[in-house]
Design a protein around this motif. Structure first.
Motif, mmCIF file in Angstrom:
data_model
loop_
_atom_site.group_PDB
_atom_site.id
_atom_site.type_symbol
_atom_site.label_atom_id
_atom_site.label_comp_id
_atom_site.label_asym_id
_atom_site.label_seq_id
_atom_site.Cartn_x
_atom_site.Cartn_y
_atom_site.Cartn_z
ATOM 1 N N GLU A 77 0.819 -1.100 0.257
ATOM 2 C CA GLU A 77 0.192 -0.058 -0.109
ATOM 3 C C GLU A 77 0.858 0.996 -0.210
ATOM 4 O O GLU A 77 1.900 0.991 1.050
ATOM 5 C CB GLU A 77 -0.462 -0.330 1.511
ATOM 6 C CG GLU A 77 -2.151 0.585 1.044
ATOM 7 C CD GLU A 77 -2.779 0.283 2.276
ATOM 8 O OE1 GLU A 77 -4.240 1.042 2.564
ATOM 9 O OE2 GLU A 77 -2.750 0.014 3.725
ATOM 10 N N THR A 78 0.152 2.603 -0.568
ATOM 11 C CA THR A 78 1.040 3.896 -0.457
ATOM 12 C C THR A 78 0.917 4.631 0.053
ATOM 13 O O THR A 78 -0.071 4.417 0.725
ATOM 14 C CB THR A 78 0.746 4.266 -2.080
ATOM 15 O OG1 THR A 78 -0.685 5.178 -1.565
ATOM 16 C CG2 THR A 78 0.858 3.553 -3.475
ATOM 17 N N GLN B 92 -2.470 6.266 0.142
ATOM 18 C CA GLN B 92 -3.751 4.812 0.448
ATOM 19 C C GLN B 92 -3.947 5.028 2.048
ATOM 20 O O GLN B 92 -5.182 4.937 2.400
ATOM 21 C CB GLN B 92 -3.464 3.521 -0.206
ATOM 22 C CG GLN B 92 -3.526 3.777 -1.868
ATOM 23 C CD GLN B 92 -3.131 2.303 -2.603
ATOM 24 O OE1 GLN B 92 -1.829 1.816 -1.361
ATOM 25 N NE2 GLN B 92 -3.516 2.122 -3.121
ATOM 26 N N THR C 242 -5.265 8.455 3.403
ATOM 27 C CA THR C 242 -6.694 8.434 2.615
ATOM 28 C C THR C 242 -7.518 7.293 3.489
ATOM 29 O O THR C 242 -8.761 8.165 4.444
ATOM 30 C CB THR C 242 -6.726 7.657 1.249
ATOM 31 O OG1 THR C 242 -5.782 8.866 0.795
ATOM 32 C CG2 THR C 242 -8.594 7.898 0.651
ATOM 33 N N SER C 243 -7.053 6.318 4.264
ATOM 34 C CA SER C 243 -8.299 5.774 4.613
ATOM 35 C C SER C 243 -8.292 6.204 6.451
ATOM 36 O O SER C 243 -9.006 5.873 6.830
ATOM 37 C CB SER C 243 -6.607 3.912 4.950
ATOM 38 O OG SER C 243 -6.029 4.102 5.519
#
Length: 167
Positions: free
Chosen positions: A17-18, A21, A24-25
Motif C-alpha cells: 500500500e502507498t 492510500q 486516505t484510509s
C-alpha cells in the motif's frame, strides 16, 4: 481494516500500500495493519485527522521513513512480538496525540517528538534504546525496559541512551 500477510510494506512503489492510500484510509477511521512477520514503513507517511494508525507485527515493526500524526487526538501505535525500530523520525504534534511502542524484545528509536501536550510511551520486554532526541512539549514521556518492573539483569531490561538523545 485488518490485513494479515506475512510482511506488510508501506511504500510509494513495490509495497502493499502507498502512504497516500494509508493516509486516505485514516481520513475516516482508525487503522490497524497486522502482519504475521514484519511491518515496514519505507516512505514518509503523514495524516491530519484525529485517527490512530496501529502497526502490529508478530516479528518486527520497522519505521524507515518519517511518520507524522499532525492533529489533536491522533496517534502512532507500534506493537511487535520481537523488535520495534525507528530509524526515521516519528512525530505526534497536537494535544492528546500519542506515540506508543510495545516490543516483545527491544524498542529502538531515533527522533520521537510529541508537541503540544501529546505523550510518548516506549515499552520493551528487554531494552529501550534511544539513538536521537525524545521530546514532549507539555506531555508525559514513559520509557520502560522490562515486563515486570524488576529493572536491569537477566529478567529485566535497560533504557540506553546510545546517541545524542535527550528526554
Amino acid at each position: 481494516w485488518l490485513l494479515d500477510p506475512p510482511d506488510y510494506i508501506i511504500a510509494g512503489a513495490g509495497g502493499d500500500e502507498t502512504p497516500a492510500q494509508v493516509s486516505t484510509s485514516l481520513a475516516l477511521s482508525n487503522r490497524l495493519i497486522t502482519a504475521t512477520n514484519d511491518v515496514l514503513v519505507n516512505d514518509a507517511l503523514t495524516w491530519s485527522t484525529a485517527q490512530t494508525l496501529t502497526l502490529n507485527a508478530a516479528h518486527d515493526v520497522r519505521i524507515n521513513a518519517a511518520v507524522t500524526a499532525s492533529t489533536a487526538g491522533s496517534g502512532i501505535v507500534l506493537a511487535a512480538g520481537n523488535a520495534v525500530s525507528g530509524t526515521a523520525a516519528m512525530t505526534a504534534s497536537a494535544s492528546g496525540a500519542v506515540v506508543q511502542m510495545t516490543a516483545g524484545r527491544t524498542a529502538s528509536v531515533g527522533v520521537v517528538t510529541s508537541d503540544g501536550g501529546g505523550s510518548i510511551d516506549l515499552r520493551a520486554a528487554q531494552d529501550v534504546v534511544v539513538n536521537g532526541a525524545v521530546t514532549a512539549d507539555g506531555g508525559p514521556v514513559n520509557l520502560r525496559a522490562d515486563n515486570d518492573g524488576t529493572g536491569p539483569g537477566l529478567a529485566g531490561g535497560t533504557v540506553v541512551f546510545a546517541g545524542a538523545g535527550t528526554v
